[in-house]
Design a protein around this motif. Sequence first.
Motif, PDB file in Angstrom:
ATOM      1  N   ALA A  63       0.822  -1.212   0.000  1.00 44.57           N
ATOM      2  CA  ALA A  63       0.000   0.000   0.000  1.00 44.57           C
ATOM      3  C   ALA A  63       0.861   1.270   0.000  1.00 44.57           C
ATOM      4  CB  ALA A  63      -0.937  -0.003   1.206  1.00 44.57           C
ATOM      5  N   LYS A  64       2.071   1.181   0.565  1.00 39.73           N
ATOM      6  CA  LYS A  64       2.965   2.339   0.643  1.00 39.73           C
ATOM      7  C   LYS A  64       3.949   2.409  -0.518  1.00 39.73           C
ATOM      8  CE  LYS A  64       2.979   2.429   5.692  1.00 39.73           C
ATOM      9  NZ  LYS A  64       3.827   2.226   6.879  1.00 39.73           N
ATOM     10  N   ARG A  65       4.422   1.264  -0.960  1.00 38.50           N
ATOM     11  CA  ARG A  65       5.447   1.195  -2.017  1.00 38.50           C
ATOM     12  C   ARG A  65       5.082   0.034  -2.927  1.00 38.50           C
ATOM     13  NH1 ARG A  65       7.146   2.299   2.714  1.00 38.50           N
ATOM     14  NH2 ARG A  65       7.124   0.114   3.290  1.00 38.50           N
ATOM     15  N   SER A  66       4.845   0.328  -4.179  1.00 37.61           N
ATOM     16  CA  SER A  66       4.311  -0.698  -5.077  1.00 37.61           C
ATOM     17  C   SER A  66       5.358  -1.637  -5.674  1.00 37.61           C
ATOM     18  CB  SER A  66       3.528  -0.034  -6.213  1.00 37.61           C
ATOM     19  OG  SER A  66       4.401   0.676  -7.073  1.00 37.61           O
ATOM     20  N   ASP A  67       6.644  -1.294  -5.600  1.00 40.00           N
ATOM     21  CA  ASP A  67       7.681  -2.143  -6.207  1.00 40.00           C
ATOM     22  C   ASP A  67       7.778  -3.484  -5.483  1.00 40.00           C
ATOM     23  OD1 ASP A  67       8.420  -0.226  -8.076  1.00 40.00           O
ATOM     24  OD2 ASP A  67       9.913   0.662  -6.740  1.00 40.00           O
ATOM     25  N   VAL A  68       7.677  -4.572  -6.272  1.00 38.94           N
ATOM     26  CA  VAL A  68       7.792  -5.912  -5.702  1.00 38.94           C
ATOM     27  C   VAL A  68       8.618  -6.796  -6.621  1.00 38.94           C
ATOM     28  CG1 VAL A  68       5.598  -5.813  -4.442  1.00 38.94           C
ATOM     29  CG2 VAL A  68       5.641  -6.732  -6.775  1.00 38.94           C
ATOM     30  N   GLN A  69       9.100  -7.890  -6.058  1.00 34.00           N
ATOM     31  CA  GLN A  69       9.745  -8.939  -6.843  1.00 34.00           C
ATOM     32  C   GLN A  69       9.147 -10.260  -6.396  1.00 34.00           C
ATOM     33  OE1 GLN A  69      14.009  -9.189  -7.118  1.00 34.00           O
ATOM     34  NE2 GLN A  69      13.760 -10.585  -8.831  1.00 34.00           N
ATOM     35  N   LEU A  70       8.903 -11.134  -7.365  1.00 33.96           N
ATOM     36  CA  LEU A  70       8.377 -12.464  -7.105  1.00 33.96           C
ATOM     37  C   LEU A  70       9.362 -13.472  -7.655  1.00 33.96           C
ATOM     38  CD1 LEU A  70       4.765 -11.834  -8.424  1.00 33.96           C
ATOM     39  CD2 LEU A  70       5.540 -11.674  -6.070  1.00 33.96           C
TER      40      LEU A  70
END
Length: 161
Positions: A63-70
């Motif tokens: 919700a605060k930072r959209s950058d993700v890695q999967l």
Amino acid sequence: MSDTTDEKTLDDLLTDLRIAMFTTVTDDGTLRSIPMARQDTDLDPAELWFITAKDTEHTRDVAKRSDVQLTFSSSDSWVALTGHAEVVDDLAKLKELWNTFAEAWLPEGPEGDNSTLIKVRVDKAEYWDTPGSKVASAISLVKSKLTGEPYKSDHGVVENP
């Protein structure tokens, strides 16, 4: 997507890879990874859906930072995806994706106050695959050791899937 062969390989690999290490960025800037089960994959555009609880660190991080890695892996293939995630409160989509596995973590069901979704839009995908059986992989490793040639695996990058 960049190369149709890479697209097909990525799609084939993701079909069998259900559990991801879902990595977010925390308030202090560190990376935090947790296992999460992928619910749905639509690779055109590349979107992955996860059922989760609203009151978790990873949901607050997204919700605060959209950058993700999967990252997904099996004994002979690996997929790394980077993208942007968002928390989605969509009861119809949640009901569509709901299953008994989700029920184990969120017993109140899709209508529960704590049930929500995370949608990830993939910007880049990279995969490594060692096609063939474990025996074929073992033979290739032995061959590499005997010949001094590097072990060869199938590798591809897909930008903006």
